[in-house]
Design a protein around this motif. Structure first.
Motif, PDB file in Angstrom:
ATOM      1  N   ARG A  87       0.833  -1.209   0.000  1.00  0.00           N
ATOM      2  CA  ARG A  87       0.000   0.000   0.000  1.00  0.00           C
ATOM      3  C   ARG A  87       0.863   1.252   0.000  1.00  0.00           C
ATOM      4  N   ALA A  88       1.953   1.230   0.765  1.00  0.00           N
ATOM      5  CA  ALA A  88       2.853   2.383   0.817  1.00  0.00           C
ATOM      6  C   ALA A  88       3.522   2.610  -0.535  1.00  0.00           C
ATOM      7  N   GLU A  89       3.924   1.531  -1.197  1.00  0.00           N
ATOM      8  CA  GLU A  89       4.542   1.656  -2.523  1.00  0.00           C
ATOM      9  C   GLU A  89       3.555   2.242  -3.523  1.00  0.00           C
ATOM     10  N   THR A  90       2.312   1.808  -3.461  1.00  0.00           N
ATOM     11  CA  THR A  90       1.276   2.337  -4.361  1.00  0.00           C
ATOM     12  C   THR A  90       1.067   3.815  -4.114  1.00  0.00           C
ATOM     13  N   ARG A  91       0.982   4.186  -2.858  1.00  0.00           N
ATOM     14  CA  ARG A  91       0.781   5.610  -2.523  1.00  0.00           C
ATOM     15  C   ARG A  91       1.961   6.452  -2.982  1.00  0.00           C
ATOM     16  N   LEU A  92       3.166   5.960  -2.804  1.00  0.00           N
ATOM     17  CA  LEU A  92       4.353   6.684  -3.248  1.00  0.00           C
ATOM     18  C   LEU A  92       4.359   6.838  -4.760  1.00  0.00           C
ATOM     19  N   GLU A  94       1.770   6.857  -6.736  1.00  0.00           N
ATOM     20  CA  GLU A  94       0.725   7.815  -7.089  1.00  0.00           C
ATOM     21  C   GLU A  94       1.181   9.243  -6.830  1.00  0.00           C
ATOM     22  N   THR A  95       1.877   9.468  -5.741  1.00  0.00           N
ATOM     23  CA  THR A  95       2.386  10.801  -5.419  1.00  0.00           C
ATOM     24  C   THR A  95       3.414  11.253  -6.447  1.00  0.00           C
ATOM     25  N   LYS A  96       4.317  10.365  -6.817  1.00  0.00           N
ATOM     26  CA  LYS A  96       5.320  10.689  -7.838  1.00  0.00           C
ATOM     27  C   LYS A  96       4.645  11.023  -9.168  1.00  0.00           C
TER      28      LYS A  96
END
Length: 105
Positions: A87-92, A94-96
């Motif tokens: 989930r953290a990788e997905t959020r990162l 998306e932010t990038k």
């Protein structure tokens, strides 16, 4: 000068080492004798430690082969960690992507 207090407890440290050791073979498990030898304690101490892990729902004894193994309880926690990392990788990502889409610089 401040005094540092040592809260280390030998029995608790032994239990932590035992749990980490038992992760080595969660399918077949270990005999109590092998665990006692690897941890460096007596059979009596190992019996007490394993019973405490059983009470906590962390270890189980298989009467058919005389071996102890971890219950799914702790390995399931590892699965939760990997899910949280995903989930953290997905959020990162998306932010990038949002930063690269916004070309106002």
């Amino acid at each position: 000068m401040t005094r540092q207090t040592d809260y280390t407890n030998a029995a608790q440290q032994r239990l932590i080492r035992l749990v980490l050791l038992m992760f080595g073979d969660i399918v077949n498990g270990y005999t109590p004798g092998a665990l006692a030898r690897d941890i460096g304690c007596s059979a009596t101490v190992m019996t007490r430690d394993l019973d405490n892990l059983r009470t906590a729902g962390i270890a189980e004894f298989d009467e058919t082969d005389g071996r102890w193994r971890l219950t799914p309880r702790l390995p399931q926690q590892a699965v939760k960690v990997y899910a949280a990392l995903g989930r953290a990788e997905t959020r990162l990502a998306e932010t990038k992507a949002a930063i690269h889409r916004n070309n106002d610089y």
